[in-house]
Write an enzyme that holds these catalytic residues in place. Structure first.
Site, PDB file in Angstrom:
ATOM      1  N   SER A  83       0.849  -1.223  -0.101  1.00 35.74           N
ATOM      2  CA  SER A  83      -0.069  -0.034  -0.025  1.00 35.74           C
ATOM      3  C   SER A  83       0.706   1.358   0.021  1.00 35.74           C
ATOM      4  O   SER A  83       0.315   2.254   0.118  1.00 35.74           O
ATOM      5  CB  SER A  83      -0.828   0.012   1.256  1.00 35.74           C
ATOM      6  OG  SER A  83      -0.227   0.144   2.352  1.00 35.74           O
ATOM      7  N   THR A 218       1.557   6.853   0.636  1.00 36.91           N
ATOM      8  CA  THR A 218       0.649   5.955   0.260  1.00 36.91           C
ATOM      9  C   THR A 218       1.013   5.704  -1.264  1.00 36.91           C
ATOM     10  O   THR A 218       1.439   6.470  -2.024  1.00 36.91           O
ATOM     11  CB  THR A 218      -0.806   6.174   0.453  1.00 36.91           C
ATOM     12  OG1 THR A 218      -1.568   5.019  -0.062  1.00 36.91           O
ATOM     13  CG2 THR A 218      -1.297   7.575  -0.487  1.00 36.91           C
ATOM     14  N   ARG A 228      -5.127  10.045 -10.247  1.00 35.96           N
ATOM     15  CA  ARG A 228      -5.861  10.455  -9.218  1.00 35.96           C
ATOM     16  C   ARG A 228      -5.085  10.489  -8.056  1.00 35.96           C
ATOM     17  O   ARG A 228      -4.215   9.961  -7.688  1.00 35.96           O
ATOM     18  CB  ARG A 228      -6.902   8.955  -8.979  1.00 35.96           C
ATOM     19  CG  ARG A 228      -7.652   9.081  -7.773  1.00 35.96           C
ATOM     20  CD  ARG A 228      -6.967   8.435  -6.467  1.00 35.96           C
ATOM     21  NE  ARG A 228      -7.963   8.365  -5.300  1.00 35.96           N
ATOM     22  CZ  ARG A 228      -7.503   7.951  -4.112  1.00 35.96           C
ATOM     23  NH1 ARG A 228      -6.402   7.583  -3.927  1.00 35.96           N
ATOM     24  NH2 ARG A 228      -8.280   7.883  -3.207  1.00 35.96           N
ATOM     25  N   VAL A 229      -5.492  11.692  -7.084  1.00 35.64           N
ATOM     26  CA  VAL A 229      -4.804  12.187  -6.034  1.00 35.64           C
ATOM     27  C   VAL A 229      -5.713  11.882  -4.856  1.00 35.64           C
ATOM     28  O   VAL A 229      -6.982  11.923  -4.868  1.00 35.64           O
ATOM     29  CB  VAL A 229      -4.356  13.561  -6.034  1.00 35.64           C
ATOM     30  CG1 VAL A 229      -3.812  14.129  -4.630  1.00 35.64           C
ATOM     31  CG2 VAL A 229      -3.493  13.686  -7.137  1.00 35.64           C
ATOM     32  N   GLY A 230      -5.331  11.025  -3.618  1.00 36.71           N
ATOM     33  CA  GLY A 230      -5.986  10.807  -2.744  1.00 36.71           C
ATOM     34  C   GLY A 230      -5.909  11.809  -1.516  1.00 36.71           C
ATOM     35  O   GLY A 230      -5.396  12.846  -1.842  1.00 36.71           O
ATOM     36  N   ASP A 231      -6.265  11.425  -0.245  1.00 34.03           N
ATOM     37  CA  ASP A 231      -6.407  12.395   0.677  1.00 34.03           C
ATOM     38  C   ASP A 231      -5.009  12.525   1.416  1.00 34.03           C
ATOM     39  O   ASP A 231      -4.439  13.482   1.715  1.00 34.03           O
ATOM     40  CB  ASP A 231      -7.364  11.873   1.895  1.00 34.03           C
ATOM     41  CG  ASP A 231      -7.051  10.522   2.276  1.00 34.03           C
ATOM     42  OD1 ASP A 231      -6.509   9.825   1.662  1.00 34.03           O
ATOM     43  OD2 ASP A 231      -7.062  10.418   3.462  1.00 34.03           O
ATOM     44  N   GLY A 252      -7.707   5.133   4.562  1.00 36.81           N
ATOM     45  CA  GLY A 252      -8.768   4.687   4.055  1.00 36.81           C
ATOM     46  C   GLY A 252      -9.299   5.435   2.591  1.00 36.81           C
ATOM     47  O   GLY A 252      -8.454   6.008   2.199  1.00 36.81           O
TER      48      GLY A 252
HETATM   49  N1  ASP Z   1      -6.079   7.009   1.781  1.00 39.45           N
HETATM   50  C1  ASP Z   1      -5.384   6.439   0.602  1.00 39.45           C
HETATM   51  C2  ASP Z   1      -5.861   7.268  -0.648  1.00 39.45           C
HETATM   52  O1  ASP Z   1      -7.253   7.590  -0.841  1.00 39.45           O
HETATM   53  C3  ASP Z   1      -5.763   4.881   0.691  1.00 39.45           C
HETATM   54  C4  ASP Z   1      -5.550   4.285   1.545  1.00 39.45           C
HETATM   55  O2  ASP Z   1      -5.511   4.859   2.916  1.00 39.45           O
HETATM   56  O3  ASP Z   1      -6.151   3.246   1.490  1.00 39.45           O
HETATM   57  O4  ASP Z   1      -5.186   7.414  -1.348  1.00 39.45           O
END
Ligand code: ASP
Length: 357
Positions: A83, A218, A228-231, A252
């Site tokens: 991950s 991550t 795509r960009v996450g948090d 998450g």
């Molecule tokens: N928070 C991460 C994202 O949205 C993914 C994860 O924690 O599983 O990129």
């Protein structure tokens, strides 16, 4: 001439050196006036080695941001963690794209990178964005060029294991395309387990002087749309630090978190007197409430279909975490080093999953 004086020139001049030493002297005085307090490092469940390392460095008097970054670098460099960093699961085109942010409490400064390819330790690059630019976030090719300018070497981050998982996913995506997968029971189970699991590491710390820092890093969602960009690299969502109050970070579903400024909310709730755990729960409740407005995010019972967890530490060195859902043993834990012991603790959750995937 005067207005052409760069920051570097300014520091080279006597005025710069004088000003800088006044600042340093002021800082040392502030530091000396603080009583030594409780050190603590908190991280997501995959962060037990990170909390250990960070505490070791805090004990040596290292800056809390350097401590947490050194901690998460272990996980970023580990091909077994799918991950984060090297060995992270790729996007839908089979390319690993990494996101990371860092935040330093004493200076209230931060840096981040997003959609960064070919660099194993994005958290180190995020710190350089903070220290060596006037920006807070660099993305994609610009982030890569910046990393290379600072001597980072490009590497292939896609391990054979991650490539095989990507191929399985590609082959089983639909029965109306040109890809075929060997349909075995074992593969079905495997798919169910890895599609439902996601990762990321967040690690926050407080040192003996009461200074806070945090990092989140991550490879983001498996099979995400390229770009795509996450948090995780979004300050306020995947990470937030206020040196007067506390630090918080998340793992998450990034989209739900971005739309609700989750980590900022956790710190904000702590500022109102909530404990770290209460603040994490309150934030999850808020996010759940808002998610009800988006039907595709709800299951047949009207509950959020996604997982999200927060981890937090406050100015007193108290820590806590909370998760939207219970889950598999190894996933639903968080790591903490409270200065005495380094351990994994079960994460308290809002909802119990019927099926423990
Ligand atoms: N928070 C991460 C994202 O949205 C993914 C994860 O924690 O599983 O990129």
């Amino acid at each position: 001439m005067r207005d052409k004086l760069s920051r570097r020139d300014f520091l080279k001049t006597g005025i710069g050196i004088g000003a800088a030493s006044v600042l340093t002297a002021g800082k040392n005085l502030a530091v000396q006036q603080k009583k030594e307090g409780k050190m603590c490092v908190v991280a997501s469940g995959n962060g037990l080695r990170a909390t250990e390392k960070a505490m070791e460095l805090l004990r040596q008097g290292k800056d809390p941001l350097d401590a947490v970054i050194a901690g998460v670098n272990i996980v970023e460099s580990d091909p077994e963690d799918r991950s984060v960093g090297y060995g992270g699961l790729p996007n839908e085109e089979g390319v690993v794209e990494l996101d990371s942010s860092v935040m330093h409490g004493p200076t209230h400064n931060g840096g981040a990178v997003a959609s960064l390819r070919n660099i194993k330790n994005p958290s180190k690059v995020a710190k350089l964005v903070m220290e060596r630019t006037d920006h807070a976030l660099l993305v994609g090719k610009g982030a890569l060029r910046f990393a290379k300018a600072h001597g980072f070497k490009e590497e292939n981050l896609l391990t054979d294991e991650a490539r095989e998982r990507w191929l399985e996913r590609k082959e089983t995506l639909s029965d109306r395309d040109y890809w075929f997968a060997p349909k075995t029971e074992e593969l079905e189970k495997e798919l169910e387990s890895y599609l439902s699991s996601h990762g990321t590491i967040n690690c926050c710390a407080i040192d003996a002087l009461g200074n806070l820092a945090g990092v989140t890093t991550t490879s983001g969602f498996f099979f995400k749309i390229p770009g795509r960009v996450g948090d995780s690299p979004i300050i306020g969502a995947g990470l937030y630090v206020d040196n007067e109050i506390g630090a918080a970070g998340s793992t998450g579903r990034g989209e739900a978190n971005i739309l609700n400024c989750g980590s900022f909310q956790v710190v904000n709730f702590m500022s109102k007197g909530l404990s770290p755990e209460e603040a994490c729960f309150k934030t999850l409740e808020r996010i759940e409430e808002k998610s009800r407005l988006l039907p595709h995010l709800l299951n047949e019972k009207g509950l959020p279909r996604f997982g999200l967890s927060f981890y937090a530490v406050n100015k007193k060195g108290e820590y806590g975490a909370a998760s939207m859902w219970s889950g598999r043993e190894e996933v639903r834990k968080f790591a903490v080093h409270d200065g005495k012991e380094n351990k994994l603790k079960p994460i308290p959750y809002l909802y119990e999953r019927e099926k423990q995937i």
